[in-house]
Design a protein around this motif. Sequence first.
Motif, PDB file in Angstrom:
ATOM      1  N   LEU A 164       0.842  -1.212   0.000  1.00 44.09           N
ATOM      2  CA  LEU A 164       0.000   0.000   0.000  1.00 44.09           C
ATOM      3  C   LEU A 164       0.871   1.252   0.000  1.00 44.09           C
ATOM      4  CD1 LEU A 164      -2.974  -0.761   2.416  1.00 44.09           C
ATOM      5  CD2 LEU A 164      -3.009  -0.480  -0.045  1.00 44.09           C
ATOM      6  N   ASP A 171       1.606   6.686  -6.805  1.00 43.39           N
ATOM      7  CA  ASP A 171       0.599   7.722  -7.035  1.00 43.39           C
ATOM      8  C   ASP A 171       1.167   9.116  -6.787  1.00 43.39           C
ATOM      9  OD1 ASP A 171      -1.583   6.420  -8.028  1.00 43.39           O
ATOM     10  OD2 ASP A 171      -2.439   5.938  -6.082  1.00 43.39           O
ATOM     11  N   ASN A 186      -6.202   3.683   8.153  1.00 47.66           N
ATOM     12  CA  ASN A 186      -6.398   2.247   8.236  1.00 47.66           C
ATOM     13  C   ASN A 186      -6.054   1.647   9.593  1.00 47.66           C
ATOM     14  OD1 ASN A 186      -7.376   1.352   5.607  1.00 47.66           O
ATOM     15  ND2 ASN A 186      -5.497   2.298   4.872  1.00 47.66           N
TER      16      ASN A 186
ATOM     17  N   PHE B  81      -0.012  -4.591  -8.376  1.00 47.26           N
ATOM     18  CA  PHE B  81       0.674  -5.394  -7.367  1.00 47.26           C
ATOM     19  C   PHE B  81       0.028  -6.761  -7.196  1.00 47.26           C
ATOM     20  CE2 PHE B  81       1.524  -1.026  -6.407  1.00 47.26           C
ATOM     21  CZ  PHE B  81       2.848  -1.016  -6.013  1.00 47.26           C
ATOM     22  N   ALA B  85      -3.043  -4.172  -3.616  1.00 51.68           N
ATOM     23  CA  ALA B  85      -2.669  -2.953  -2.889  1.00 51.68           C
ATOM     24  C   ALA B  85      -3.659  -1.814  -3.112  1.00 51.68           C
ATOM     25  CB  ALA B  85      -1.252  -2.511  -3.278  1.00 51.68           C
ATOM     26  N   LEU B  86      -4.943  -2.135  -3.027  1.00 53.55           N
ATOM     27  CA  LEU B  86      -5.952  -1.069  -3.100  1.00 53.55           C
ATOM     28  C   LEU B  86      -6.070  -0.428  -1.731  1.00 53.55           C
ATOM     29  CD1 LEU B  86      -8.650  -3.020  -5.117  1.00 53.55           C
ATOM     30  CD2 LEU B  86      -6.914  -1.464  -5.994  1.00 53.55           C
ATOM     31  N   TYR B  87      -6.325   0.876  -1.698  1.00 51.11           N
ATOM     32  CA  TYR B  87      -6.482   1.556  -0.411  1.00 51.11           C
ATOM     33  C   TYR B  87      -7.800   1.108   0.215  1.00 51.11           C
ATOM     34  CZ  TYR B  87      -3.082   4.397  -2.875  1.00 51.11           C
ATOM     35  OH  TYR B  87      -2.008   4.813  -3.605  1.00 51.11           O
ATOM     36  N   PRO B  88      -7.740   0.416   1.351  1.00 51.35           N
ATOM     37  CA  PRO B  88      -8.965  -0.191   1.895  1.00 51.35           C
ATOM     38  C   PRO B  88      -9.998   0.847   2.332  1.00 51.35           C
ATOM     39  CG  PRO B  88      -6.996  -0.966   3.055  1.00 51.35           C
ATOM     40  CD  PRO B  88      -6.571   0.168   2.190  1.00 51.35           C
ATOM     41  N   HIS B  89      -9.545   2.045   2.667  1.00 53.83           N
ATOM     42  CA  HIS B  89     -10.470   3.036   3.215  1.00 53.83           C
ATOM     43  C   HIS B  89     -11.076   3.927   2.135  1.00 53.83           C
ATOM     44  CE1 HIS B  89      -6.569   4.847   2.857  1.00 53.83           C
ATOM     45  NE2 HIS B  89      -7.047   6.052   3.091  1.00 53.83           N
ATOM     46  N   MET B  90     -10.779   3.658   0.870  1.00 49.13           N
ATOM     47  CA  MET B  90     -11.325   4.500  -0.188  1.00 49.13           C
ATOM     48  C   MET B  90     -12.222   3.664  -1.108  1.00 49.13           C
ATOM     49  SD  MET B  90      -8.039   6.627  -1.447  1.00 49.13           S
ATOM     50  CE  MET B  90      -6.821   7.266  -0.316  1.00 49.13           C
ATOM     51  N   ASN B  95     -10.013   5.303  -5.169  1.00 50.32           N
ATOM     52  CA  ASN B  95      -8.766   4.584  -5.403  1.00 50.32           C
ATOM     53  C   ASN B  95      -8.149   4.970  -6.740  1.00 50.32           C
ATOM     54  OD1 ASN B  95      -7.465   2.242  -3.799  1.00 50.32           O
ATOM     55  ND2 ASN B  95      -9.628   2.101  -3.274  1.00 50.32           N
ATOM     56  N   TYR B  98      -7.127   8.823  -6.915  1.00 50.00           N
ATOM     57  CA  TYR B  98      -6.139   9.331  -5.964  1.00 50.00           C
ATOM     58  C   TYR B  98      -4.883   9.928  -6.616  1.00 50.00           C
ATOM     59  CZ  TYR B  98      -3.610   9.460  -1.546  1.00 50.00           C
ATOM     60  OH  TYR B  98      -2.926   9.863  -0.440  1.00 50.00           O
ATOM     61  N   GLY B  99      -4.291   9.153  -7.542  1.00 49.97           N
ATOM     62  CA  GLY B  99      -3.054   9.618  -8.182  1.00 49.97           C
ATOM     63  C   GLY B  99      -3.269  10.904  -8.970  1.00 49.97           C
ATOM     64  N   ILE B 102      -3.465  13.917  -6.679  1.00 50.78           N
ATOM     65  CA  ILE B 102      -2.149  14.360  -6.217  1.00 50.78           C
ATOM     66  C   ILE B 102      -1.434  15.124  -7.327  1.00 50.78           C
ATOM     67  CG2 ILE B 102       0.141  13.541  -5.527  1.00 50.78           C
ATOM     68  CD1 ILE B 102      -1.346  11.340  -3.979  1.00 50.78           C
ATOM     69  N   ARG B 146      -6.564   1.585 -11.906  1.00 53.54           N
ATOM     70  CA  ARG B 146      -5.745   2.589 -11.230  1.00 53.54           C
ATOM     71  C   ARG B 146      -4.449   2.848 -12.001  1.00 53.54           C
ATOM     72  NH1 ARG B 146      -4.055   1.610  -5.083  1.00 53.54           N
ATOM     73  NH2 ARG B 146      -2.827  -0.033  -6.051  1.00 53.54           N
TER      74      ARG B 146
END
Lengths: 271, 355, 320
Positions: A164, A171, A186, B81, B85-90, B95, B98-99, B102, B146
């Motif tokens: 992660l 990103d 998290n 990956f 490797a996904l962001y669990p909270h999004m 997800n 996100y990039g 930024i 992603r």
Amino acid sequence: MKRIKSITVLQHFLLIMMSIIAIFPLYWMIISSFKNESEIFTSSFIPQAPTWQNYLYAFAEMPIIQMLFNSFVVATLMTILQLATSLLAGYALVRWNFKGKLLIFTLLSLTWLIPFQAVMIPNYVLINQIGLNENPLGIVLPFAASTFAILSIYQSFKSFPTALIDAARLDGESDLGILFRIILPNIRSTVVSLGIILFINAWNEYLWPMLVTKEMENAPIQIGLKSFVNSDVNMWGSLMAATTISCIPILLIYLFLQKHIVDSFVRFGIK
Amino acid sequence: MGSIKVEQIKKSFGQKEILKGIDVDIPDGSFAILLGPSGCGKSTLLRMIAGLEEPTSGSIFINDQDITYSEPKDRDIGMVFQNYALYPHMTVFKNIEYGLKIKKIDKSKRLNMVNKVIEMVELTEHANKRPGELSGGQRQRVALARAIVKRPHAFLMDEPLSNLDAKLRNQMRQELIELQKELQTTFLYVTHDQIEAMSMGSYIIIMNNGHIMQKGTPKEIYTNPANLFVAQFIGSPPTNILSYGDYSIGIRPENMSMKEDGHNVNADYILTGAVVSTEHLGGESIYCLTTDWGKVFVKGESTWQTPNKESQIAFSKKDVLVFDKKGERVRDVDLIENLLAEMQVSNHRREAVVL
Amino acid sequence: MSEVKRIIVSEQEKKVTEQKSRRAARSLIKWKPYLFLLPAILLLGVWMYKPLLSTFVLAFQKWSMVPGTEPITVGLDNFIRLFQTKDFIHSIENTIFYTIGILPFSIIIPMLLAVATNGLNGRVKNVYRAMFFIPMILAPVTVGAIWRWLFHPANGLVNLTLQKLGITDGNISFFTDPVYAKWLILFMTGWGLIGFSTIIFSAALTNINRDYFEAAALDGATKWKQLLTITIPLLSPTILFMLTMSILFSSQFTFAYIDILTAGGPFGSSTNIYYEMYKYGFNNLNAGLSSAAATLFFIVFAIIAIGLNLLTKKFAFYDN
């Protein structure tokens, strides 16, 4: 079937006995604080004529509000600083491999072995030299970084999936961004639990605040309570009232976040 | 627009050298596979191309730009990956977004880009779900999306299908091949699965022990292995190896046949052995025989008959691969001829092989 | 066409300069880990390691901490004086007494309780856990105040009850009696720890795979045998963890109660080593003597900790 039942009865008997032993002193403190002057010296388990008199006396005797406020400032500040320093340090330890990592980690872990009594005199001298005695900052500063917090955070960061972090780097996220926008959301509950433990510890701290503050107005509630206990006035009802007040914030936190607190103590161990 | 070039890359962790001088040149638009057993250094190499790890020495170029030490975000690559490797909270949408956020791409453009990609991977109805609510295959698609949304020069994939079940894996393989054709972008795909490599790749790089063993098209690697390692690593069941003095003689099971099959018209050699076991796979069968040269596997058309206990195996000279003591391929025709002749003599003595 | 070419060229120039700035940024990245660790290292350095070194130095000096005065080097005087001080010898005895005395409360009883109550279902268990835990979160001053009131010589609940039950006929002054005082302090400390330790052991016990016990039961092992051959070996990491905690922290736990309830008395009968350090420093204003005791015991505890660490590595069985 019958055997299983008798075991269960024995189990509950043991557990109930333990529970009574654990909470009885707390119960005695609270009911004593409501007993009137004549009843306080009897062994009645329920106050016959409950009174607020003890509380009024306690408030008159000590600047309780001011001291609670001091405690609150000190505990909050200490918790925030300990969390901040440990989050940064924990991140560095899991994110990078760098020269001297093992040495730094060892030095951090070894502070565990240094009892506060072994450093209190030089620290006391230093705080007086820089004029931070009688000041909440003087109480907080020596405890602004906690090995216990650093190691706890490090443990929970270590089990965080590195992929992660890699994904966030691809990103284009900055390191502080990874820490606060990817990792922290998290493991929020872990950090909250740790924060609660740190707050309780800070609230209960008393040796160092006692050395730093002489004036009641500057002291946290524990110091006021201690001088009340040692003052040898026979005002047990008021003393129990003051003690009850000093416990209220902790007991309130405990009431609402009980499961959180127990779980995290089990996870992190004791300080 | 996405060639990847790696020059003399070395990497050590402490005393341990993981990569021992790697040179790779992946042409733009190819579906390249990094193949090797676990621990061979392939993932480390991929991570260095992604910028997640720094090489000890050597250089990496993307589009002829030296990016050896630049930050991952400055490399214009998308990565998928192994565990997604996904962001669990999004949510799925967040997800993917996100990039871009930024990168400070403005909102309307951003939404447009994300929605298009979500549509492309057929996740429109799941856009507001979190990764935890999705199936393995769907998560895989989010991970792809992603990477795609950034419109990178190249895609790097680290065993992206290893967590899927067999059926889904086959389906995703096809989808990835189609995706690569559609995007016309370089894919660099890491796997330890030779079947995956052979079926997907247009260019395969085989690694072992921090070295590159062979580079080439699937056909080159299969038909013309450069060394013993490649010969044994590619193909299932693995190439039969008969040891003879300092040399190893390799013949693929599918290049051998049971004599009674009648397919051995061109056979130059015949080997006698006893059948130990037979595995019927449907269209074809695998026979295991013990011979004077050790255990030999033969793959042939299924006859659904239990072969005779005593059987003869036929193979032709053109299918014989010879390797020297170091495992390097011997291409000297005379030497091979001599070797086989010698073997034949010695076999004659054992009355096992008849020309 | 030429326009396009120019853009490409300028793009490339831009990338070259970017490349250079990246190289420069790289040296900054090398500093990043240290930057993130700086607050923690600085604070622990200033408030832990530096003062620890000062304490080592002060151990060989005489100083009253009065501002304006300077410490005087006195060599080994402080150490010699320590061993001539009766309270110091008392304090060593008591430190050992408290350290060993706490073990039933932190290990033996909790482990038996955890085993006896193992297999209780979730909800009920949580209620008990919640209550067991309360002593752990209360401030030492609070606990001290309550126990002082419970054991008050004239009107405390304990004295009243003992007399009511006819066990005693006079008031007992628990905290000014050399025999009772240290036992009471031990019990208070144990009271604070016992629930917590039980929870820790319970948690460790639920993590042990039930299969082991079933396998043992099939082999015909009795409950007692199972405890000795399975439970205790598999709990060994927890046992050693609690042992380490008890030995390193029991003196710090008892410190607060000693200070609040007996001030080490009567006649130094309840004092421990940390309380003596505090007394030498802040009651007698003898920084040297306090530091000598601190130095001595830092070394002793460090040796014990290293020993326990080795023991843990050698004897702890882990269930994979």
